[in-house]
Design a protein around this motif. Structure first.
Motif, mmCIF file in Angstrom:
data_model
loop_
_atom_site.group_PDB
_atom_site.id
_atom_site.type_symbol
_atom_site.label_atom_id
_atom_site.label_comp_id
_atom_site.label_asym_id
_atom_site.label_seq_id
_atom_site.Cartn_x
_atom_site.Cartn_y
_atom_site.Cartn_z
ATOM 1 N N GLN A 210 8.893 -1.878 -1.513
ATOM 2 C CA GLN A 210 9.612 -2.653 -2.527
ATOM 3 C C GLN A 210 9.382 -2.013 -3.901
ATOM 4 O O GLN A 210 8.382 -1.324 -4.118
ATOM 5 C CB GLN A 210 9.105 -4.100 -2.556
ATOM 6 N N ASP A 211 10.283 -2.259 -4.834
ATOM 7 C CA ASP A 211 10.119 -1.700 -6.181
ATOM 8 C C ASP A 211 8.822 -2.186 -6.817
ATOM 9 O O ASP A 211 8.116 -1.417 -7.475
ATOM 10 C CB ASP A 211 11.317 -2.077 -7.071
ATOM 11 N N LYS A 231 16.820 -4.826 1.456
ATOM 12 C CA LYS A 231 17.184 -3.494 1.946
ATOM 13 C C LYS A 231 16.021 -2.828 2.681
ATOM 14 O O LYS A 231 16.198 -2.229 3.758
ATOM 15 C CB LYS A 231 17.624 -2.627 0.771
ATOM 16 N N ALA A 232 14.819 -2.906 2.130
ATOM 17 C CA ALA A 232 13.664 -2.237 2.737
ATOM 18 C C ALA A 232 13.344 -2.809 4.111
ATOM 19 O O ALA A 232 12.949 -2.067 5.030
ATOM 20 C CB ALA A 232 12.444 -2.339 1.821
ATOM 21 N N PHE A 233 13.531 -4.116 4.289
ATOM 22 C CA PHE A 233 13.261 -4.715 5.596
ATOM 23 C C PHE A 233 14.297 -4.267 6.638
ATOM 24 O O PHE A 233 13.953 -4.028 7.797
ATOM 25 C CB PHE A 233 13.216 -6.246 5.491
ATOM 26 N N LYS A 234 15.541 -4.139 6.213
ATOM 27 C CA LYS A 234 16.565 -3.653 7.137
ATOM 28 C C LYS A 234 16.278 -2.209 7.552
ATOM 29 O O LYS A 234 16.448 -1.831 8.710
ATOM 30 C CB LYS A 234 17.949 -3.764 6.481
ATOM 31 N N LYS A 379 -0.309 10.330 -3.400
ATOM 32 C CA LYS A 379 0.758 9.993 -2.458
ATOM 33 C C LYS A 379 0.292 8.822 -1.590
ATOM 34 O O LYS A 379 0.014 8.980 -0.400
ATOM 35 C CB LYS A 379 1.106 11.200 -1.589
ATOM 36 N N THR A 380 0.204 7.656 -2.197
ATOM 37 C CA THR A 380 -0.294 6.483 -1.480
ATOM 38 C C THR A 380 0.594 5.274 -1.739
ATOM 39 O O THR A 380 1.305 5.218 -2.754
ATOM 40 C CB THR A 380 -1.728 6.127 -1.921
ATOM 41 N N VAL A 381 0.556 4.335 -0.813
ATOM 42 C CA VAL A 381 1.160 3.014 -1.014
ATOM 43 C C VAL A 381 0.080 1.980 -0.689
ATOM 44 O O VAL A 381 -0.872 2.271 0.050
ATOM 45 C CB VAL A 381 2.412 2.787 -0.125
#
Length: 435
Positions: A210-211, A231-234, A379-381
């Motif tokens: 998500q943003d 959108k991200a869930f789809k 480069k992490t989330v």
């Protein structure tokens, strides 16, 4: 002779009581009472993969601290740690040291926790590892380590299939899967019999992309956002579908152990797992060559080439423990002594969450080495499930819903609807508790 006979009889009874396990599939324990004059420190461990190493570390500690008997009880083999911990507290068998995940889990357990803000190791904790266990300016837990997960891939199988470019997007992941399958290799072994692989780790990717993930979580709690509209869930369902299409038959019948051992055999190309499997892989197949791939949900290469990194759990101390001073000494020794620091990196294969513990990448194994590179390259989330309403009740229920989708019992739209019902109910319960 009478006294000697009595003593032998008593010794036999003690050994018979403490030498047996109630359920080997669900718990392993070092409950060995050595001396009635010793102080016994009870530790409830949630990480079965480090049980053997933790037992060895305890023996080292006991040599340096005569009079202290540390009893390790490990929840493993399918054991539900959170449920078992609650059972221990309700039955009066409260451990002196146990684990709490942070955020929502901290709120659940905080009334039982000792404030550890004044401990000598606190100043060495990396900032990101303090946040999950900090409440009203007080720190209630010592971070276990830093972990991450993604798709672990077999380098030899990739090379044999002619794959020289590692996939960073979902289209590239699909192309790699087709190549592997054409070469006679099963691309994915999915451990979808485990709810946490789905509800905690895989589903996290939809929230993490998500943003603003935290704002999105709050919006869903307040019923201002719907999963079905996102959108991200789809896109996340596209990734789930891809792993099913290119995975082994009957993924719902595959558990964690089967998944890891299948990968270690060298016959399958990818599994979704974290660096907590490092010890098992080294033990099962020390010659296997492997590394990490991201878990992309779309074709935005910059955003997709990232791994989820965070703190899995935290050591905490029961505030009413009669041996809490000894418990504090044990935790402090673990992260400040040369023996403790060596064990964390070399034996546990942990990425330490402490600035005073040097990281030798050659000691971590390939998974830890890859994670360090992702961290250094930013480069992490984030890990987010600890912030969901209801925490593990939430993720276990959503995991079960995903399993129903995988089993063709519900549609994608029905899966999103059920996610929404779970969040609405647990958000309402959370609001009531806060009031």
């Amino acid at each position: 002779m009478k006294e000697l006979t009595k003593g032998l009889f008593l010794a036999v009874i003690i050994l018979s009581i403490f030498g047996c396990s109630n359920n080997e599939e669900e718990s392993t324990s070092s409950n060995q009472v050595k001396d009635t004059n010793e102080v016994t420190l009870k530790v409830y461990n949630f990480k079965v993969e480090m049980a053997e190493q933790l037992e060895k570390l305890v023996k080292e500690y006991e040599v340096d601290h005569p009079g202290i008997n540390v009893v390790i009880d490990t929840c493993g083999g399918g054991c539900d740690y959170s449920a078992e911990l609650k059972t221990k507290f309700s039955s009066g068998d409260k451990p002196d040291i146990f684990f709490v995940a942070g955020y929502s889990d901290l709120d659940l357990w905080i009334e039982h926790l000792e404030d550890l803000s004044d401990q000598p190791w606190v100043e060495d904790v990396v900032d990101i590892a303090k946040e999950p266990m900090t409440k009203d300016g007080k720190l209630y837990g010592m971070p276990l380590n830093i972990e991450g997960w993604g798709y672990i891939y077999n380098k030899d199988l990739f090379a044999e299939a002619g794959i020289s470019k590692l996939p960073k997007t979902i289209s590239e992941l699909k192309g790699v899967s087709e190549k592997l399958q054409s070469s006679g290799v099963t691309p994915f072994v999915n451990g979808y019999g485990e709810w946490w692989i789905l509800g905690n780790h895989l589903l996290n990717m939809a929230f993490a992309q998500q943003d603003n993930p935290e704002d999105y979580i709050e919006a869903v709690k307040l019923n201002k956002e719907k999963f079905s509209d996102n959108k991200a869930f789809k896109e996340w369902v596209d990734l789930l579908d891809l792993t099913i299409k290119y995975g082994q038959p009957n993924p719902l019948q595959t558990d964690y152990i089967t998944q890891v051992t299948s990968f270690a055999s060298g016959q399958v190309a990818m599994i979704q797992q974290g660096n907590w499997v490092q010890l098992q892989l080294l033990k099962l197949n020390p010659d296997l060559e492997y590394g990490y791939l991201p878990m992309p949900i779309n074709d935005d290469k910059e955003k997709m080439d990232r791994l989820p990194i965070g703190v899995p759990n935290n050591w905490v101390i029961y505030k009413n423990s009669k041996v809490k001073d000894e418990a504090k000494d044990f935790l402090n020794w673990m992260v400040t002594s040369d023996i403790g620091k060596r064990y964390l990196v070399e034996e546990f294969k942990f990425i330490p969450a402490f600035k005073n513990i040097p990281i030798d990448k050659t000691k971590l194994g390939p998974l830890g080495t890859d994670l360090i590179e992702y961290i250094h390259n930013n480069k992490t989330v984030p890990w987010l499930w600890q912030k969901y309403p209801g925490y593990e009740v939430n993720t276990s229920q959503m995991g079960a819903v995903i399993q129903a989708y995988i089993g063709d019992q519900i549609t994608k739209e029905e899966m999103f609807e059920q996610f929404q019902l779970i969040w609405d109910e647990l958000s309402e319960q959370e609001e009531v508790v806060q009031k």
